[in-house]
Design an enzyme around this catalytic site. Structure first.
Site, PDB file in Angstrom:
ATOM      1  N   LYS A   1     -25.761  47.224 -37.125  1.00 41.03           N
ATOM      2  CA  LYS A   1     -26.824  46.251 -36.861  1.00 41.03           C
ATOM      3  C   LYS A   1     -26.666  45.039 -37.776  1.00 41.03           C
ATOM      4  O   LYS A   1     -26.102  45.164 -38.873  1.00 41.03           O
ATOM      5  CB  LYS A   1     -28.191  46.896 -37.147  1.00 41.03           C
ATOM      6  CG  LYS A   1     -28.670  47.881 -36.099  1.00 41.03           C
ATOM      7  CD  LYS A   1     -30.064  48.397 -36.454  1.00 41.03           C
ATOM      8  CE  LYS A   1     -30.566  49.393 -35.430  1.00 41.03           C
ATOM      9  NZ  LYS A   1     -30.774  48.827 -34.094  1.00 41.03           N
TER      10      LYS A   1
ATOM     11  N   ARG B   1     -31.207  58.495 -28.246  1.00 43.26           N
ATOM     12  CA  ARG B   1     -31.064  59.316 -27.032  1.00 43.26           C
ATOM     13  C   ARG B   1     -30.067  60.447 -27.254  1.00 43.26           C
ATOM     14  O   ARG B   1     -30.150  61.480 -26.597  1.00 43.26           O
ATOM     15  CB  ARG B   1     -30.670  58.419 -25.854  1.00 43.26           C
ATOM     16  CG  ARG B   1     -29.353  57.720 -26.023  1.00 43.26           C
ATOM     17  CD  ARG B   1     -29.203  56.523 -25.081  1.00 43.26           C
ATOM     18  NE  ARG B   1     -29.936  55.353 -25.539  1.00 43.26           N
ATOM     19  CZ  ARG B   1     -30.003  54.191 -24.874  1.00 43.26           C
ATOM     20  NH1 ARG B   1     -29.381  54.043 -23.719  1.00 43.26           N
ATOM     21  NH2 ARG B   1     -30.676  53.179 -25.369  1.00 43.26           N
TER      22      ARG B   1
END
Ligand code: BES
Ligand code: MN
Ligand code: ZN
Length: 496
Positions: A277, A351
């Protein structure tokens, strides 16, 4: 592990409520607050004999407009320190405005007084429950890491209401909720060097030790997860020196009913992994375990309120780090379900830990499963920070959650999980990719999870926008603990 235990802080002294129809007239050391509106000022004067109220109203121009305040020093015999807070036009007073009123109450008194006598008679009765809840939320503070602590003294609020819908059961549920939501906020606010997967496991064990008759805890380490074939989960945790943990807590295991299973994303820090990120704002990725925190907070509320319902909480705890051991973009793993996943972006890690956890919890034979996750930035783009994203193929379950959200003023907004979006997850090499491209990111994330939830009723809550605030008020909100507790309490009521 000493590092784990160092910050197992004591439980904060909980705030208590009492409820009476009239205020004590003898001199008290408490602070007196009354909510009022223009027409209610007269009855306030009749009840409390406020010395020279008319003159004060004239000079201050106080008309009890919304959130206007009027201090009354030594004007009521029993209460030298008093404050009036205006409600404004009652027709325009909605649940959304209660937080502001609660903050005004708490801000004025919490470092100066141990208890408040709070007359809410002028507040419409249908708002009494939510206002009491707002008071507990406004009273939260987090200063574990400040060397100078601002001392909050407030321990008790005596609510005064000539008539009310509140009762003792509701007040004790609010106290339990305050404690559970407070735990969720504390866990969220603790940084990644303190709150990592083993720390969350320790917290779960400590909770179970506190309520041994109600809670059973189990913690799987990475070897045990490897033996079960949870390779998607491990693909996330393997890049970190902090090993992952799969934590389950079972509440009221002795009840015959099939449990509600709550699954929380517990990424204790999300760097993105090799798909790193940007630096800006990355500190906020310590909040990427707020789904897990909401599960633990809900379990605490259940224990304290002893709600008669069977609930399992599962926490997928991992840290997402780049390293020589980390998953590479393009790596393919076989999930516990047998389906294969091409990990095209290591930053879509939530996920991955969730899908194996959603397979694992089948062993509890759930009646419904709700997962709670700070899953996508796309959900924040879509819904902002007001409502949580709700995804479910089950209309009835979705409605139940929407109603609970309204009841607890911890609202959700439903977004679609439709088959037409599934093809965005197609991979040339594996059964699916872990990302769906630039469009509908919150939906494709939900669609990914849906592939692992075929054997039970399921809903997904994306709390990326609602689990914490940024800017000057930065901090965990403890959402959606109120929603989850309300959902469970409504089920108890429906089955009574
Ligand atoms: N934890 C983040 C989601 C997130 C981002 C929550 C910003 C709140 C604020 C999640 O793991 C993530 O990184 N999601 C990616 C998915 C993408 C790579 C498909 C995202 O949203 O950018
Ligand atoms: Mn991520
Ligand atoms: Zn994440």
């Amino acid at each position: 592990m000493s590092e784990v235990n160092q910050w197992r802080t004591g439980i904060k002294s909980p705030m208590k409520f009492t409820l009476q129809s009239t205020a004590p007239e003898t001199q008290t050391r408490g602070f007196f607050v009354a909510l009022t509106h223009e027409e209610a000022l007269k009855s306030l004067q009749n009840t409390y004999k406020i010395n020279g109220l008319d003159a004060t109203l004239a000079t201050t121009q106080f008309k009890a407009g919304f959130n206007d305040t009027l201090p009354l020093i030594e004007k009521i015999a029993a209460y030298p320190n008093a404050l009036l807070i205006g409600l404004g036009d009652l027709a325009e007073l909605k649940a959304a405005k209660l937080a502001k009123l609660a903050q005004s109450v708490i801000k004025t008194v919490n470092t100066k007084f141990q208890h408040i006598v709070l007359d809410i008679s002028a507040l419409p009765v249908e708002l009494h429950y939510l206002f009491a809840l707002s008071l507990t939320q406004a009273n939260y503070s987090f200063n574990e890491f400040k060397s100078k602590k601002t001392e909050t003294l407030l321990e008790r609020i005596d609510l005064i209401a000539t008539s009310t819908t509140l009762d003792a059961d509701q007040l004790s549920l609010i106290e339990a909720l305050a404690s559970g939501q407070g735990l969720a906020r504390d866990l969220g606010n603790r940084p990644g060097n303190i709150c990592f997967p083993e720390y969350l496991a320790e917290q779960a064990k400590a909770l179970a030790a506190e309520f041994p008759d109600l809670l059973k805890v189990s913690v799987l380490d990475e070897q045990q997860m490897a033996d079960l074939g949870m390779n998607a989960f491990l693909a996330v945790s393997k890049g970190s020196a902090r090993p992952g943990r799969l934590i389950t807590l079972e509440y009221n295991a002795q009840l015959e009913q099939a449990p509600v299973v709550l699954v929380g994303k517990g990424v204790t820090f999300d760097t993105g992994g090799i798909s790193l990120k940007p630096a800006q704002g990355m500190d906020e990725m310590k909040f990427d375990m707020c789904g897990a925190a909401s599960v633990l907070g809900t379990m605490r509320t259940l224990c304290e309120s002893r709600l008669p319902i069977h609930v399992v909480g599962a926490v997928a705890a991992a840290e997402n780090m780049p390293s020589d051991k980390a998953t590479r973009p393009g790596d393919i793993v076989t999930t516990m379900s047998g389906q294969t996943v091409e990990i095209l972006n290591t930053d879509a890690e939530g996920r991955l830990v969730l899908c194996d956890t959603l397979t694992y919890i089948k062993r509890f034979n759930p009646s419904v499963v709700i997962d709670i996750a700070t899953l996508t930035g796309a959900c924040v783009v879509a819904l902002g920070k007001v409502v949580s994203g709700l995804f479910s193929p089950d209309d009835e379950l979705a409605l139940e959650l929407q109603h609970a959200g309204e009841d607890a003023f911890d609202r959700v907004w439903r977004l679609p999980v439709m088959d037409e979006y599934q093809e965005l997850l197609d991979s040339p090499f594996a059964d699916m990719a872990n990302i769906g491209g630039p469009h509908g990111g919150a939906i494709t994330a939900a669609c990914f999870l849906q592939r692992f939830t075929q054997d039970y009723r399921w809903a997904h809550l994306d709390v990326a926008g609602t689990a914490w605030l940024s800017g000057t008020a930065k901090g965990a909100t403890g959402r959606p603990v109120p929603l989850l507790v309300q959902f469970l309490a409504n089920r108890v009521k429906a089955n009574a």
